[in-house]
Design a protein around this motif. Structure first.
Motif, PDB file in Angstrom:
ATOM      1  N   VAL A  45      42.901  46.438  35.815  1.00 53.13           N
ATOM      2  CA  VAL A  45      42.442  46.011  37.144  1.00 53.13           C
ATOM      3  C   VAL A  45      41.806  47.223  37.804  1.00 53.13           C
ATOM      4  CG1 VAL A  45      43.095  45.058  39.379  1.00 53.13           C
ATOM      5  CG2 VAL A  45      44.320  44.342  37.315  1.00 53.13           C
ATOM      6  N   PRO A  46      40.559  47.106  38.230  1.00 50.59           N
ATOM      7  CA  PRO A  46      39.912  48.251  38.881  1.00 50.59           C
ATOM      8  C   PRO A  46      40.715  48.759  40.073  1.00 50.59           C
ATOM      9  CG  PRO A  46      38.320  46.522  38.416  1.00 50.59           C
ATOM     10  CD  PRO A  46      39.653  45.945  38.125  1.00 50.59           C
ATOM     11  N   HIS A  47      40.837  50.080  40.131  1.00 46.67           N
ATOM     12  CA  HIS A  47      41.608  50.669  41.234  1.00 46.67           C
ATOM     13  C   HIS A  47      40.965  50.397  42.583  1.00 46.67           C
ATOM     14  CE1 HIS A  47      44.436  52.388  38.557  1.00 46.67           C
ATOM     15  NE2 HIS A  47      43.682  53.433  38.127  1.00 46.67           N
ATOM     16  N   VAL A  48      39.643  50.358  42.609  1.00 41.20           N
ATOM     17  CA  VAL A  48      38.958  50.075  43.877  1.00 41.20           C
ATOM     18  C   VAL A  48      39.360  48.702  44.390  1.00 41.20           C
ATOM     19  CG1 VAL A  48      36.717  49.700  44.970  1.00 41.20           C
ATOM     20  CG2 VAL A  48      37.004  51.564  43.308  1.00 41.20           C
ATOM     21  N   TYR A  49      39.439  47.744  43.452  1.00 43.46           N
ATOM     22  CA  TYR A  49      39.851  46.384  43.808  1.00 43.46           C
ATOM     23  C   TYR A  49      41.294  46.362  44.322  1.00 43.46           C
ATOM     24  CZ  TYR A  49      41.310  41.521  42.900  1.00 43.46           C
ATOM     25  OH  TYR A  49      41.827  40.261  42.997  1.00 43.46           O
ATOM     26  N   SER A  50      42.171  47.053  43.614  1.00 40.40           N
ATOM     27  CA  SER A  50      43.594  47.078  44.016  1.00 40.40           C
ATOM     28  C   SER A  50      43.772  47.758  45.369  1.00 40.40           C
ATOM     29  CB  SER A  50      44.415  47.815  42.948  1.00 40.40           C
ATOM     30  OG  SER A  50      44.331  47.166  41.706  1.00 40.40           O
ATOM     31  N   ILE A  51      43.055  48.889  45.556  1.00 44.97           N
ATOM     32  CA  ILE A  51      43.178  49.608  46.836  1.00 44.97           C
ATOM     33  C   ILE A  51      42.610  48.770  47.971  1.00 44.97           C
ATOM     34  CG2 ILE A  51      42.385  51.634  48.114  1.00 44.97           C
ATOM     35  CD1 ILE A  51      42.517  53.191  45.448  1.00 44.97           C
ATOM     36  N   GLY A  52      41.554  47.994  47.690  1.00 49.13           N
ATOM     37  CA  GLY A  52      40.984  47.113  48.716  1.00 49.13           C
ATOM     38  C   GLY A  52      41.993  46.063  49.160  1.00 49.13           C
ATOM     39  N   ILE A  53      42.675  45.456  48.186  1.00 50.65           N
ATOM     40  CA  ILE A  53      43.718  44.464  48.535  1.00 50.65           C
ATOM     41  C   ILE A  53      44.849  45.136  49.310  1.00 50.65           C
ATOM     42  CG2 ILE A  53      45.434  42.875  47.595  1.00 50.65           C
ATOM     43  CD1 ILE A  53      43.559  42.330  45.274  1.00 50.65           C
ATOM     44  N   LEU A  54      45.227  46.335  48.887  1.00 49.36           N
ATOM     45  CA  LEU A  54      46.290  47.076  49.580  1.00 49.36           C
ATOM     46  C   LEU A  54      45.911  47.344  51.030  1.00 49.36           C
ATOM     47  CD1 LEU A  54      48.994  48.595  49.483  1.00 49.36           C
ATOM     48  CD2 LEU A  54      47.744  50.624  48.706  1.00 49.36           C
ATOM     49  N   CYS A  55      44.675  47.714  51.253  1.00 52.14           N
ATOM     50  CA  CYS A  55      44.214  47.989  52.625  1.00 52.14           C
ATOM     51  C   CYS A  55      44.248  46.714  53.474  1.00 52.14           C
ATOM     52  CB  CYS A  55      42.802  48.558  52.598  1.00 52.14           C
ATOM     53  SG  CYS A  55      42.720  50.235  51.912  1.00 52.14           S
ATOM     54  N   VAL A  56      43.838  45.574  52.861  1.00 50.21           N
ATOM     55  CA  VAL A  56      43.884  44.298  53.593  1.00 50.21           C
ATOM     56  C   VAL A  56      45.325  43.955  53.962  1.00 50.21           C
ATOM     57  CG1 VAL A  56      43.528  41.807  53.376  1.00 50.21           C
ATOM     58  CG2 VAL A  56      41.756  43.394  52.593  1.00 50.21           C
ATOM     59  N   SER A  57      46.260  44.152  53.027  1.00 51.72           N
ATOM     60  CA  SER A  57      47.682  43.847  53.287  1.00 51.72           C
ATOM     61  C   SER A  57      48.231  44.701  54.419  1.00 51.72           C
ATOM     62  CB  SER A  57      48.506  44.070  52.008  1.00 51.72           C
ATOM     63  OG  SER A  57      48.107  43.189  50.987  1.00 51.72           O
ATOM     64  N   ILE A  58      47.920  46.011  54.355  1.00 52.18           N
ATOM     65  CA  ILE A  58      48.445  46.919  55.391  1.00 52.18           C
ATOM     66  C   ILE A  58      47.831  46.592  56.745  1.00 52.18           C
ATOM     67  CG2 ILE A  58      48.495  49.314  56.165  1.00 52.18           C
ATOM     68  CD1 ILE A  58      48.615  50.135  53.187  1.00 52.18           C
TER      69      ILE A  58
END
Length: 458
Positions: A45-58
């Motif tokens: 899973v691309p890290h950019v994609y994962s970090i984007g979801i993490l930012c949305v959650s936070i």
């Protein structure tokens, strides 16, 4: 919607908003898991994609943390929380590595907890439209910014139609089930709220009635206490009137009242007649002692206040006062449902009976004599022994105690005589108080009656 309904559903929005906030807080676990599993080589899973979801959650959690604490922003928080959940699921569904289908129904089913069918339907529609948009993006991409997510040999339109057809069927069921659950739960909750409201109203009405009854009972008890107090004051007044007829009877009934009380309490303390010698009955015994010599009002003053011993004829006339007292007390209006009247008549009628059967007027023996009469007899004799009379000086306390010791089983029931002896010290203190407080008036009245009898001799 009733006020009760409004309060409940408003509070429910606040509670569900708080729950959604917690759910969104836990969503950070998903992108973090992506990162960890990718680093472990399990997923790619691309890290950019994962970090984007993490930012949305936070970001979503922080906004909900702020809005759920404000009373005015609860409705905004409701929409923001649910639609953020829709967005989060959509973001998960965008990546072809993650295969999710029914998860698209999470937000609609979560919205059911608000018990608002319009809001649930809106959530279902928004969720469906967002998925349609998501699959279009996956099929065609968005220009050069977001590339398509399908294989090169697949026709975008055919891929889109094949996937969205199944999802549409799923969402028809999601829409119907979520709407049905919301409506059903709303009616159920509303019935419960209404039932509670009806119960609370009935309870309040019952409480109000109970408060009224308690108030009425309190007023009645106050009135009864005032009536009893008035009745007892009248009884004291009668005793005082009797005192004007007889030099010693007025004070005598005051003395014996106190002695009846301490003898009764001593008997109970020693374990005798505990069932009968309750606080209530002792109070009745003590008050009724005021009237035990009421019959003396029918005895001529010259005999009552005679200096010296009675002639046999005079003594027979004195012996009539228990019978006369009983007759007089039959005219007393009922006090304490007649319980006081019964005790007063027994005391007046039986206080000259003796334990061995040698007393008068009926020569009763032992427990044939009512307990109140037996106690009254002891108090009557005790005061007669230690008090001043026209024909004698008072005995000492020691001499009076000797009389009671010798009279056990004779004049007095043994336990009653012993109760008097046990209270020797207290009786002495009470007797001293009586003698001190009555000394002046007693001497003046003795002098008056002495002159009265001297004049009779002229």
């Amino acid at each position: 919607m009733s006020e009760q309904d409004g309060l409940f559903f408003t509070e429910n929005v606040v509670n569900v908003n708080a729950m959604v906030r917690k759910v969104m807080a836990f969503t950070v676990i998903v992108p973090i898991s992506f990162i960890i599993l990718t680093l472990a080589g399990i997923w790619i899973v691309p890290h950019v994609y994962s970090i984007g979801i993490l930012c949305v959650s936070i970001f979503t959690y922080l906004v909900l943390l702020f809005t759920t604490r404000s009373e005015k922003l609860q409705i905004f928080s409701m929409y923001f929380g649910i639609f953020s959940a829709v967005l989060f699921v959509d973001l998960l569904g965008y990546n072809k590595v993650i295969n999710i289908t029914i998860t698209f129904g999470c937000a609609p089913f979560l919205s059911c907890l608000y018990y608002n069918r319009k809001f649930t339907n809106l959530t279902s529609i928004v969720s469906y439209l967002s998925i349609v948009a998501l699959y279009l993006i996956r099929a065609y991409g968005v220009g050069d910014i977001i590339p398509p997510q399908i294989k090169d040999d697949s026709e975008p339109l055919i891929w889109f139609i094949s996937h969205i057809s199944g999802i549409t069927i799923e969402f028809v069921f999601v829409f119907l089930i979520a709407g049905f659950l919301t409506a059903k739960n709303y009616r159920t909750i509303q019935n419960l709220v209404n039932t509670k409201a009806d119960r609370d109203a009935a309870y309040e009405k019952l409480s109000e009635r109970n408060r009224y009854i308690i108030q009425q009972n309190s007023e009645l008890e106050t009135a009864n206490r005032e009536l009893e107090l008035t009745q007892y004051k009248i009884i004291q007044f009668v005793a005082q009137c009797l005192g004007s007829h007889d030099l010693f009877t007025g004070r005598h009934v005051m003395h014996t009242q106190k002695y009846v009380e301490i003898i009764s309490k001593e008997l109970r303390a020693e374990g005798y007649y505990e069932d009968e010698l309750t606080e209530k009955n002792i109070t009745l015994f003590t008050t009724a002692a005021f009237l035990h010599d009421i019959g003396k009002i029918h005895v001529p003053e010259g005999i009552l206040n005679k200096i010296g011993k009675f002639t046999p004829e005079e003594f027979e006339m004195m012996k009539c006062h228990p019978e006369e007292g009983k007759k007089l007390l039959e005219y007393l209006p009922p006090i304490d449902n007649g319980r006081f009247n019964d005790i007063a008549m027994k005391m007046a009628y039986h206080h000259h009976e003796k334990w061995d059967g040698t007393g008068y007027p009926n020569g009763l023996k032992g427990e044939q004599i009512p307990l109140c009469g037996r106690i009254m007899a002891a108090a009557d004799v005790l005061d007669a022994l230690i008090s001043q009379r026209l024909y004698k000086d008072p005995m000492s306390i020691d001499e009076a105690m000797e009389v009671f010791e010798k009279s056990k089983g004779g004049h007095f029931e043994p336990c009653i005589a012993q109760a008097v002896i046990n209270c020797r010290h207290l009786i002495e203190l009470i007797d001293q108080d009586f003698k001190t407080s009555e000394a002046t008036t007693n001497a003046a009245e003795l002098e008056w009656w002495q002159r009265y009898h001297d004049n009779l001799k002229l």
